[in-house]
Design a protein around this motif. Structure first.
Motif, PDB file in Angstrom:
ATOM      1  N   GLU A 101       0.822  -1.204   0.000  1.00  0.00           N
ATOM      2  CA  GLU A 101       0.000   0.000   0.000  1.00  0.00           C
ATOM      3  C   GLU A 101       0.859   1.257   0.000  1.00  0.00           C
ATOM      4  N   GLY A 102       1.960   1.223   0.766  1.00  0.00           N
ATOM      5  CA  GLY A 102       2.867   2.372   0.782  1.00  0.00           C
ATOM      6  C   GLY A 102       3.528   2.592  -0.560  1.00  0.00           C
ATOM      7  N   MET A 104       2.285   1.687  -3.445  1.00  0.00           N
ATOM      8  CA  MET A 104       1.262   2.154  -4.391  1.00  0.00           C
ATOM      9  C   MET A 104       0.934   3.627  -4.169  1.00  0.00           C
ATOM     10  N   GLU A 105       0.864   4.057  -2.916  1.00  0.00           N
ATOM     11  CA  GLU A 105       0.600   5.467  -2.638  1.00  0.00           C
ATOM     12  C   GLU A 105       1.737   6.339  -3.156  1.00  0.00           C
ATOM     13  N   GLY A 106       2.977   5.857  -3.017  1.00  0.00           N
ATOM     14  CA  GLY A 106       4.123   6.609  -3.513  1.00  0.00           C
ATOM     15  C   GLY A 106       4.092   6.750  -5.022  1.00  0.00           C
ATOM     16  N   SER A 107       3.718   5.676  -5.726  1.00  0.00           N
ATOM     17  CA  SER A 107       3.676   5.756  -7.186  1.00  0.00           C
ATOM     18  C   SER A 107       2.531   6.628  -7.662  1.00  0.00           C
ATOM     19  N   VAL A 108       1.406   6.609  -6.945  1.00  0.00           N
ATOM     20  CA  VAL A 108       0.267   7.470  -7.303  1.00  0.00           C
ATOM     21  C   VAL A 108       0.632   8.931  -7.051  1.00  0.00           C
ATOM     22  N   ALA A 109       1.317   9.209  -5.964  1.00  0.00           N
ATOM     23  CA  ALA A 109       1.722  10.586  -5.654  1.00  0.00           C
ATOM     24  C   ALA A 109       2.712  11.106  -6.695  1.00  0.00           C
ATOM     25  N   GLN A 110       3.600  10.260  -7.179  1.00  0.00           N
ATOM     26  CA  GLN A 110       4.557  10.701  -8.190  1.00  0.00           C
ATOM     27  C   GLN A 110       3.872  10.945  -9.541  1.00  0.00           C
ATOM     28  N   ARG A 111       2.874  10.154  -9.870  1.00  0.00           N
ATOM     29  CA  ARG A 111       2.154  10.338 -11.127  1.00  0.00           C
ATOM     30  C   ARG A 111       1.318  11.608 -11.135  1.00  0.00           C
ATOM     31  N   SER A 112       0.827  11.996  -9.954  1.00  0.00           N
ATOM     32  CA  SER A 112      -0.029  13.179  -9.896  1.00  0.00           C
ATOM     33  C   SER A 112       0.769  14.475  -9.973  1.00  0.00           C
TER      34      SER A 112
END
Length: 113
Positions: A101-102, A104-112
């Motif tokens: 989960e951590g 995935m959150e990091g990759s989502v934050a980088q994409r945004s």
């Protein structure tokens, strides 16, 4: 005294008493506790009264240094490291879930960005 990781594991899963992973933790910690007790017994013999017992025990200075190292491991490193490693092992699924989960959150934050 119960190690904190065992208490946490039984509390987290809602188990009462000595259920779940507490017996496994207790048995798993025994060799490391025995390590500490044995070296605590050797320190007075080899280090503190070394001059008086050297003729009987034949401990060299190298042996005394290794006994001191074993004592340090048994009282400083192993009591803090082993319960944490046991918790990580017994709660693998929880740790993997948190790590995934951590990530995935990091990759989502980088994409945004």
């Amino acid at each position: 005294m119960v190690c904190p990781c065992c208490w946490h594991c039984s509390w987290r899963h809602g188990q009462k008493g000595c259920g779940g992973s507490m017996p496994a933790c207790a048995v798993g910690l025994l060799p490391f506790q025995a390590w500490g007790v044995c070296f605590a017994w050797l320190i007075p013999i080899a280090v503190q009264s070394g001059q008086f017992t050297r003729s009987t025990t034949y401990f060299t200075q190298w042996d005394v240094n290794l006994i001191g190292l074993g004592y340090q491991l048994g009282f400083l490193l192993l009591p803090t490291l082993v319960p944490m490693l046991m918790w990580l092992y017994l709660e693998r699924s929880f740790v993997i879930t948190v790590a995934v989960e951590g990530a995935m959150e990091g990759s989502v934050a980088q994409r945004s960005r």
